[in-house]
Scaffold this motif. Sequence first.
Motif, PDB file in Angstrom:
ATOM      1  N   THR A 489       0.641  -1.541  -0.028  1.00 43.92           N
ATOM      2  CA  THR A 489      -0.172   0.075  -0.318  1.00 43.92           C
ATOM      3  C   THR A 489       0.685   1.129  -0.039  1.00 43.92           C
ATOM      4  O   THR A 489       1.487   1.922   0.779  1.00 43.92           O
ATOM      5  CB  THR A 489      -0.594   0.527   1.343  1.00 43.92           C
ATOM      6  N   ARG A 490       0.788   2.439  -0.533  1.00 43.36           N
ATOM      7  CA  ARG A 490       1.014   3.274  -0.750  1.00 43.36           C
ATOM      8  C   ARG A 490       1.080   4.249   0.443  1.00 43.36           C
ATOM      9  O   ARG A 490      -0.215   4.758   0.965  1.00 43.36           O
ATOM     10  CB  ARG A 490       1.126   4.140  -1.953  1.00 43.36           C
ATOM     11  N   VAL A 491       1.841   4.843   0.741  1.00 40.54           N
ATOM     12  CA  VAL A 491       2.512   5.634   2.064  1.00 40.54           C
ATOM     13  C   VAL A 491       2.105   6.630   2.172  1.00 40.54           C
ATOM     14  O   VAL A 491       3.938   7.247   1.614  1.00 40.54           O
ATOM     15  CB  VAL A 491       2.779   5.035   3.150  1.00 40.54           C
ATOM     16  N   VAL A 492       2.805   8.181   2.351  1.00 41.64           N
ATOM     17  CA  VAL A 492       2.652   9.171   1.673  1.00 41.64           C
ATOM     18  C   VAL A 492       2.426  10.384   2.873  1.00 41.64           C
ATOM     19  O   VAL A 492       2.223  10.345   3.324  1.00 41.64           O
ATOM     20  CB  VAL A 492       1.817  10.120   0.609  1.00 41.64           C
ATOM     21  N   ALA A 493       3.928  11.351   3.518  1.00 43.81           N
ATOM     22  CA  ALA A 493       4.238  12.514   4.364  1.00 43.81           C
ATOM     23  C   ALA A 493       4.456  13.667   2.984  1.00 43.81           C
ATOM     24  O   ALA A 493       4.682  13.799   2.083  1.00 43.81           O
ATOM     25  CB  ALA A 493       5.066  11.962   4.808  1.00 43.81           C
ATOM     26  N   ASP A 494       2.995  14.836   3.365  1.00 43.33           N
ATOM     27  CA  ASP A 494       3.296  15.576   2.825  1.00 43.33           C
ATOM     28  C   ASP A 494       3.280  16.745   3.832  1.00 43.33           C
ATOM     29  O   ASP A 494       2.575  16.591   4.511  1.00 43.33           O
ATOM     30  CB  ASP A 494       2.202  16.494   2.194  1.00 43.33           C
ATOM     31  N   TRP A 495       4.027  17.790   3.348  1.00 42.26           N
ATOM     32  CA  TRP A 495       4.274  18.990   4.336  1.00 42.26           C
ATOM     33  C   TRP A 495       4.446  19.968   3.146  1.00 42.26           C
ATOM     34  O   TRP A 495       4.541  20.264   2.202  1.00 42.26           O
ATOM     35  CB  TRP A 495       5.183  18.658   5.206  1.00 42.26           C
ATOM     36  N   THR A 496       4.571  21.179   3.863  1.00 33.95           N
ATOM     37  CA  THR A 496       5.082  22.609   2.661  1.00 33.95           C
ATOM     38  C   THR A 496       6.084  23.249   3.428  1.00 33.95           C
ATOM     39  O   THR A 496       5.502  23.364   4.992  1.00 33.95           O
ATOM     40  CB  THR A 496       4.014  23.580   3.525  1.00 33.95           C
ATOM     41  N   LYS A 510       5.716  19.967  -0.809  1.00 35.83           N
ATOM     42  CA  LYS A 510       7.079  18.532  -0.343  1.00 35.83           C
ATOM     43  C   LYS A 510       5.821  17.128  -0.099  1.00 35.83           C
ATOM     44  O   LYS A 510       5.257  16.767   0.529  1.00 35.83           O
ATOM     45  CB  LYS A 510       8.262  18.550   0.618  1.00 35.83           C
ATOM     46  N   ARG A 511       6.442  16.557  -0.379  1.00 32.74           N
ATOM     47  CA  ARG A 511       6.308  15.007  -0.539  1.00 32.74           C
ATOM     48  C   ARG A 511       6.866  13.333  -0.458  1.00 32.74           C
ATOM     49  O   ARG A 511       7.983  13.681  -1.719  1.00 32.74           O
ATOM     50  CB  ARG A 511       4.589  14.611  -1.447  1.00 32.74           C
ATOM     51  N   LEU A 512       6.583  12.782   1.049  1.00 34.32           N
ATOM     52  CA  LEU A 512       7.507  11.710   0.928  1.00 34.32           C
ATOM     53  C   LEU A 512       6.202  10.740   0.331  1.00 34.32           C
ATOM     54  O   LEU A 512       5.851  10.568   0.998  1.00 34.32           O
ATOM     55  CB  LEU A 512       8.698  11.601   1.574  1.00 34.32           C
ATOM     56  N   VAL A 527      12.019  12.710   6.597  1.00 35.93           N
ATOM     57  CA  VAL A 527      11.000  13.853   6.768  1.00 35.93           C
ATOM     58  C   VAL A 527      11.806  14.562   7.399  1.00 35.93           C
ATOM     59  O   VAL A 527      12.218  14.604   8.334  1.00 35.93           O
ATOM     60  CB  VAL A 527       9.698  13.145   7.266  1.00 35.93           C
ATOM     61  N   PRO A 528      10.818  16.650   7.657  1.00 34.08           N
ATOM     62  CA  PRO A 528      11.385  17.263   7.989  1.00 34.08           C
ATOM     63  C   PRO A 528      10.890  17.563   9.379  1.00 34.08           C
ATOM     64  O   PRO A 528       9.517  16.973   9.839  1.00 34.08           O
ATOM     65  CB  PRO A 528      11.052  19.034   7.483  1.00 34.08           C
ATOM     66  N   THR A 529      11.523  17.831  10.419  1.00 35.46           N
ATOM     67  CA  THR A 529      11.408  17.589  11.617  1.00 35.46           C
ATOM     68  C   THR A 529      10.486  19.577  12.011  1.00 35.46           C
ATOM     69  O   THR A 529      10.735  20.390  11.350  1.00 35.46           O
ATOM     70  CB  THR A 529      12.086  17.722  13.056  1.00 35.46           C
ATOM     71  N   GLU A 530       9.664  19.733  13.126  1.00 34.75           N
ATOM     72  CA  GLU A 530       9.821  21.215  13.570  1.00 34.75           C
ATOM     73  C   GLU A 530       8.820  21.566  12.513  1.00 34.75           C
ATOM     74  O   GLU A 530       7.723  22.810  12.087  1.00 34.75           O
ATOM     75  CB  GLU A 530      10.239  21.660  14.094  1.00 34.75           C
ATOM     76  N   ASN A 640      -8.495   8.854  -3.629  1.00 37.51           N
ATOM     77  CA  ASN A 640      -7.400   8.471  -2.412  1.00 37.51           C
ATOM     78  C   ASN A 640      -6.023   9.825  -2.008  1.00 37.51           C
ATOM     79  O   ASN A 640      -5.786  10.394  -1.582  1.00 37.51           O
ATOM     80  CB  ASN A 640      -6.454   7.968  -1.786  1.00 37.51           C
ATOM     81  N   ASP A 641      -6.003  10.243  -3.029  1.00 29.89           N
ATOM     82  CA  ASP A 641      -4.299  10.932  -3.003  1.00 29.89           C
ATOM     83  C   ASP A 641      -4.689  12.594  -3.322  1.00 29.89           C
ATOM     84  O   ASP A 641      -5.934  13.023  -3.428  1.00 29.89           O
ATOM     85  CB  ASP A 641      -3.458  11.171  -4.547  1.00 29.89           C
ATOM     86  N   ASP A 642      -4.659  13.400  -3.457  1.00 30.87           N
ATOM     87  CA  ASP A 642      -4.277  15.425  -3.031  1.00 30.87           C
ATOM     88  C   ASP A 642      -3.680  15.742  -4.005  1.00 30.87           C
ATOM     89  O   ASP A 642      -2.434  15.673  -4.828  1.00 30.87           O
ATOM     90  CB  ASP A 642      -4.257  15.576  -2.131  1.00 30.87           C
ATOM     91  N   GLU A 643      -4.942  16.261  -5.223  1.00 35.14           N
ATOM     92  CA  GLU A 643      -4.048  17.510  -6.814  1.00 35.14           C
ATOM     93  C   GLU A 643      -4.478  18.956  -6.063  1.00 35.14           C
ATOM     94  O   GLU A 643      -5.007  19.148  -5.406  1.00 35.14           O
ATOM     95  CB  GLU A 643      -4.889  17.018  -7.346  1.00 35.14           C
ATOM     96  N   GLU A 644      -2.976  19.109  -6.267  1.00 34.63           N
ATOM     97  CA  GLU A 644      -2.487  20.488  -4.975  1.00 34.63           C
ATOM     98  C   GLU A 644      -1.670  21.922  -6.378  1.00 34.63           C
ATOM     99  O   GLU A 644      -1.374  21.334  -7.065  1.00 34.63           O
ATOM    100  CB  GLU A 644      -1.510  20.329  -4.572  1.00 34.63           C
ATOM    101  N   ARG A 645      -3.097  22.900  -6.298  1.00 34.25           N
ATOM    102  CA  ARG A 645      -2.734  23.237  -7.429  1.00 34.25           C
ATOM    103  C   ARG A 645      -2.638  25.349  -7.187  1.00 34.25           C
ATOM    104  O   ARG A 645      -3.221  25.127  -6.288  1.00 34.25           O
ATOM    105  CB  ARG A 645      -3.759  23.766  -8.254  1.00 34.25           C
ATOM    106  N   ARG A 646      -1.646  25.656  -7.438  1.00 37.46           N
ATOM    107  CA  ARG A 646      -1.488  27.590  -7.056  1.00 37.46           C
ATOM    108  C   ARG A 646      -2.355  27.892  -8.787  1.00 37.46           C
ATOM    109  O   ARG A 646      -1.946  28.080 -10.183  1.00 37.46           O
ATOM    110  CB  ARG A 646      -0.708  28.149  -7.386  1.00 37.46           C
TER     111      ARG A 646
END
Length: 821
Positions: A489-496, A510-512, A527-530, A640-646
């Motif tokens: 199963t795919r597992v993703v971590a998203d952050w800005t 960003k995504r891992l 993944v980044p801390t804080e 189940n994924d997010d499509e992010e756009r500006r």
Amino acid sequence: MIAHTVVARRVTRHVCWLATALAVACLPLAAPAQVMRGVVADVSNRPLSGTVVTLLDSAQVVVARSLTNERGEYRVAAPRPGTYRLRTLRIGYVPTLSPVFVLTEGGVTTQPITMDGVRLSLDAVRVVARSSCGRQTPTEVSAILAAWDQAMTSIAATSLTSSARGLTATTMLIDRRLEPSGRKIRSQLASVRTDIVTQPWRSLPPETLRRRGYTETDAANWTTFNAPGLDVLVSSQFLEDHCIRLVDARDSAEIGVSFEPIAARRLRSEIRGTLWLTRATADLRRLDFTFTGGTTTLAAYEAGGGMHFTRLPDGAVVISAWEIRMPVLTKDSPTSTKIRLSEIATTGGELVVLRRGADTLFKRQPVNVIGVVLDSVSGKPIVRATVSLVGIGAKSVTSDEGRFTLSDVLPGEYAIAVSTPSLDSIRASSQSTIIVADGMAAVRLKVPTSSQLANALCGSTLSGTSGRGRGAVLGTVQDGSDITALRGTRVVADWTEIDGTAGSLRRQSKRLETRTDSTGAYRLCGVPTEVLLTLRALPDRGRSTPNTLRLAPDERFVTHIVQVDRARSAGAAFVGVVVADSSQRVLADAEVAIPALALTTRSNAKGEFRLADIPPGTHEINVRRVGYGAMTAPITFAANDDEERRIVLQPLTVLDSVEVLASRIDAGMRDFEANRRVGLGHFFTRDELQQREGQSTGTVLLQIPSIGLLRGRTSGAFIQSKRFVVPLSAVAGQGSSTVWQPSDAERLQGMVAGCYAQVYVDSQLMNPMQPTEPFDVNSIAPGQIEGIEYYASAAETPARYAKLNSNCGVLVIHRRRFDGT
């Protein structure tokens, strides 16, 4: 101690075993009419405590029993007048039988008893293969029955001790789940209670067990397992139904008396087992038994139990430990005929302390686990390491020599965890397995360093300069309904991430990503801390709820279980921000829609939007806002994924002169006029706004005395309440239900904590969050506004706009219509 009723049920997929504990109280017996009493002593007139005195009627049936106290005194009561005999049994002595005597109705007879000084020893007993049910010599029969007599004496003494008044026991009740091998403990639940002493489990009467058997299955397929009680073991029916023989023990100081069903009962639900005695003193040490016969194969799965016996200084005997083992059987599928052992459930207990009044008669000897913690590289002792048994609670801190002691641990196999100052620096610990038993050697635990553990899990990702400020998320993905691990199963971590200068900040998504292995485990390294992370599983079927987490600055590893709801349909989401093309200024109140699916939302004060529950596939997206050209584009959405756009909107060219031929007042402006006539609040009409062409809406609103205007470092303007005093705790970043707290990025743009006004645009609340988030009033130019209402407090606000947090002010904007009406 406590009584146990053991119940089992076979179901379609697995066999489930359940043990429940029921307390048994000792009830006083009504005093009979005829009594025999006296003192039991040896030939030197020394009182013999702990002697079993049995009253036999004329048919040699046991009608009463008694146990002599520390003064050798006994008392037995006959149910009716008649002729009787007394049989005395004491561990290590040859049994004696008194002459016949008569008990008259209502009489009390005193009969002193002297036991023969001949001591019984089993040292010389020779073990032969034959049993009491086969051919044997009178000498062999005598040896077998002598050993059996001694075992029954101990059991009878135990039963009489349990029913004695004034004895209280503190016991530790233990429920465990073991691996199929029966050694390693998966889980353990222990509790301590103090109660009246009684037998460890409740048993059916001997006659009932002879008729029904030791296991019973009802119409609902529940199976009840009846362990033999003490009264069953000493009964004549038990001896008649079982063959007895002597067996050798591994320890030459012991001898075993085994029992098994007679030939006529071998196909019935029965038990077989062994009573183990010391050769020198004939003390009963323990009883082991298993369930046999019937229609089950429980003996192959070690269904059974046992008891350990301890003799007290006064000759009384108590049960010091007991256990019942129950296999948990599983079918791989509903149609499968093959049953496998998935684990073993045990229930039992140990006697911790036995007291009579203030006197302590018994105290359990603890097992202490001692050892040393060493660095796996240098071999040097590790100081101030914390050693604990997982799930048990026992804990110790190592000394300057790296040594530790875990006190009073129950025997078994445990997972032992070690945390060291080095491992604490990355929020991790080391685990291994140990077996706790009497006489165990000291434990040597070699522990890796933090860098070794990080390299083992994530390679070079977390090491060196590039690994600073980075960590890892570890865990499993499970089906939320039955906790089944989901592999592949795919597992993703998203952050800005935000970078750039204070005047020019950029937000980058960003995504891992990784996939679970064959055990359902995943590992996201780097993944980044804080930073706030959004963790999700993206299964092909079902859906997982997004999980948010944040690693502390000194935290290198965090574990998280992601659950998937397989019953929910897989959906996607459209997220992003809407901005103007030239200034990149965020645009609030932009409509984002998928017309074909009737899905729509609007951007908030930060220009952000989220459109959820979108079926996978390609869909046409429409984005529009007053004063800007609409954007239309096809976007493909994955399950189940997010499509992010500006989204960048182009401003429309505004005509310099437009002649209005007619006008129409909508419902919102009718309310505007009605509210203006009431006289509460502040109002700007179209004529007043036209006189301020060229000014921003925020500048126009500054004419209202109760309004506080916060200007951002860009062109934004946000309305605050002057009447609300922001407490110092909120300024310092502490939570508040009224005060909105800006993010670090927003603080760089000039935003501050404050009580911000609620803003309505054409009856729609633009900032519905609690606390109220800021809304950029400059995002709507005065030329686009037909009228403005402002209410400084909840008392002034009309009911239509009165919401929670309206005490920070309410701004109502009515936009103009450019439809030629």
